[in-house]
Design a protein around this motif. Structure first.
Motif: not given
Ligand code: ATP
Ligand code: MG
Lengths: 255, 293
Positions: B219-226
């Protein structure tokens, strides 16, 4: 007349003088407040002594509910003071009034609709010394509520909801109960019952400050009353005096 | 025939596993909405911070503690982050209405996300979990890890249920949600209740992020927003502000994603949630108006 010290602003006794009482439990002096730019109260005085039922009445929009909100701290005071047993309450958060002995039943939305009857009373236990004894006392006063303990407040009838609102406010055993139009929207038989409840609340040792439009019925249980009009006290007097006073009758009671 | 059935059951099983993650996230989001009455778009970042804190605290990162301990610490830290964020950004404008709060929360989401990227780099990470072989029962296979995710979620839902129904904090949370001004005059310190709700909400978000990290590495740091879209769809489906609705919504969205991936195409998994979201808004618009718990 009356047993209060007559220190009213208008000279002489009678209903025009707003008497001030020295040994009241709840005292408001020169209260001014409003909403945004709109001033609603223009210097209101009011006292509630122990064992009294005090009535506030007057036309729609006079500022009766606003006065209640100012007393319990949900509206900030622009001027004036509110004292409870001599302690200045100004500047306290609304949630700090309950531990000081003030109970309040708003005019509308006065129960937690998403909580059951029992849970509404649970909220009242937060500042109650002996929660279970208080709960029993409430079920004695309002047996209807005992039958509906697990029912959501949203599904109660108007009369039951009003009982629950009173019961919740009475759970902490307040010294004074402020109640805004308890009989509003109730059937005629229930209106009388409501004032019986108010009387029993007083008998149990809680003074009552009540706003009411059913003035005649309310004056039957009240000891004293204030007439509020356009944000000012117009009259103050004992219940009998107010009932018989011609000017009060003409202006505020109807013929 | 038997294989078609077991394919279906397998899809349902995967759907319930994903529903477990969504459910934790959706309940957290809905709790904060229930008492604050605005949709917190920074909520997705709580998921990302949960997963990354767990990563750095556990073997894969600093290597100081095992994953379970790291997860607990990460959840508590994200809870504290939620309190701090609400204190700094949301409380000062809490009387301005829902729209300014919502827009602020979008800004907060960007701030938190870029802080995370600055601190952790945009690299994809994996939590230190072993590869496991599925346990097969009646043609349906799930790994012990997946079953563990379901178990953690079920325990969390149960804990939240008991909190709301049995504890005074839970009742004051529900009272504040149902009628904040009455709660205040009834003697409840609603500021304190809201602060505690922020903690619980953000902590649930952090936990959802960790569960996501366990299931969907890397997972990447941007996964939360997605993933917020998915969580959001479940929340709205259940009626925002209603925890039990959020749990039900999570099950439906989880099944939808899994069945869609199995029978339509696996490349659009989050799009199925988005379709569900649009469907909810068209067919059940009261979901976004929300209720109280
Ligand atoms: N939240 C509010 N914002 C702005 N103005 C308000 C608000 N609440 C009341 N007012 C105004 O303040 C004035 C006094 O209202 P208030 O509710 O105190 O009257 P009231 O005497 O209780 O009337 P009623 O008998 O109809 O209950 C009214 O002119 C009303 O429009
Ligand atoms: Mg009124």
């Amino acid at each position: 007349m009356g047993d209060g010290d007559s220190k009213g602003r208008s000279a002489g006794p009678g209903i025009d003088a707003i008497r001030r009482y020295d040994h009241a439990i709840l005292s408001a002096r020169d209260i001014e407040t409003g909403y945004g730019d709109l001033q609603v109260l223009f210097g209101v005085d009011l006292d509630v002594r122990s064992d009294e039922i005090v009535l506030v009445f007057g036309p729609n929009g006079a500022g009766k509910s606003t006065l209640m909100r100012a007393l319990v701290g949900t509206l900030p005071l622009w001027a004036g003071t509110v004292e409870m047993n001599g302690d200045d309450l100004s500047g306290l958060e609304a949630n700090e009034m309950v531990p000081r002995g003030i109970g309040y039943v708003p005019q509308t939305e006065n129960v937690f609709p998403n909580l059951t009857v029992d849970e509404n009373l649970d909220i009242g236990t937060i500042h109650a010394a002996d929660p279970e004894a208080r709960r029993e006392a409430m079920f004695d006063l309002f047996p209807r509520l005992a039958d509906r303990r697990d029912q959501e407040a949203a599904t109660l009838s108007g009369g039951e909801r009003q009982m629950l609102a009173m019961a919740r406010a009475l759970m902490p055993d307040p010294e004074v109960l402020l109640i805004d139009e308890p009989s509003a929207g109730l059937a005629p038989q229930l209106i009388e019952r409501t004032f019986e409840y108010v009387d029993r609340v007083r008998e149990s040792g809680t003074a009552v400050l009540m706003v009411e439009q059913n003035v005649k019925a309310a004056l039957a249980v009240a000891d004293r009353g204030y007439v509020l009009d356009v944000g000012e006290n117009r009259f103050e007097g004992d219940a009998d005096t107010l009932r018989d006073a011609e000017r009060v009758r003409d202006l505020y009671l109807g013929k | 025939m038997a294989s078609a059935l077991s394919q279906f059951l397998q899809a349902v099983a995967f759907g319930l596993v994903e529903a477990s993650v969504i459910s934790v996230g959706a309940v957290g989001l809905t709790l904060s909405y229930g008492v604050t009455r605005f949709i917190n778009f920074a909520y997705g970042e709580f998921l990302a911070y949960g997963a990354f804190l767990a990563f750095f605290l556990s073997g894969a990162g600093a290597g100081v503690v095992g994953l379970p301990v790291a997860a607990v610490v990460a959840v508590l830290l994200v809870g504290a982050l939620g309190v701090a964020v609400s204190r700094v950004f949301f409380r000062p404008i809490s009387d301005r209405g829902a729209l300014p709060l919502l827009i602020t929360s979008i800004g907060v989401a960007f701030i938190l996300r870029y802080l995370l990227i600055a601190g952790a780099s945009a690299e994809a990470r994996q939590l230190p979990v072993p590869l496991m072989r599925p346990v097969e029962v009646a043609g349906v296979g799930l790994t012990p890890l997946e079953l563990g995710v379901v178990a953690v979620s079920v325990v969390t839902m149960l804990a939240i249920h008991l909190l709301l129904q049995r504890t005074m904090l839970g009742k004051t949370m529900r009272a504040t949600s149902g009628n904040r001004s009455l709660a205040e005059v009834a003697g409840i310190d609603t500021d304190a209740v809201i602060r505690k709700t922020w903690f619980i909400s953000a902590a649930a978000g952090g936990l959802a992020g960790i569960l996501y990290g366990v299931l969907f590495a890397p997972f990447r740091p941007t996964f939360g927003f997605g993933y917020l879209i998915v969580v959001f769809a479940a929340t709205l489906l259940g009626g925002i502000g209603r925890p039990y609705g959020a749990m039900l919504g999570a099950v439906l969205i989880g099944l939808m994603i899994s069945l869609g991936s199995t029978y339509l195409s696996a490349s659009y998994d989050q799009a199925y949630a988005f379709i569900a979201l649009v469907g909810v808004l068209l067919l059940r618009p009261e979901g976004i108006r929300g209720g109280e718990f």
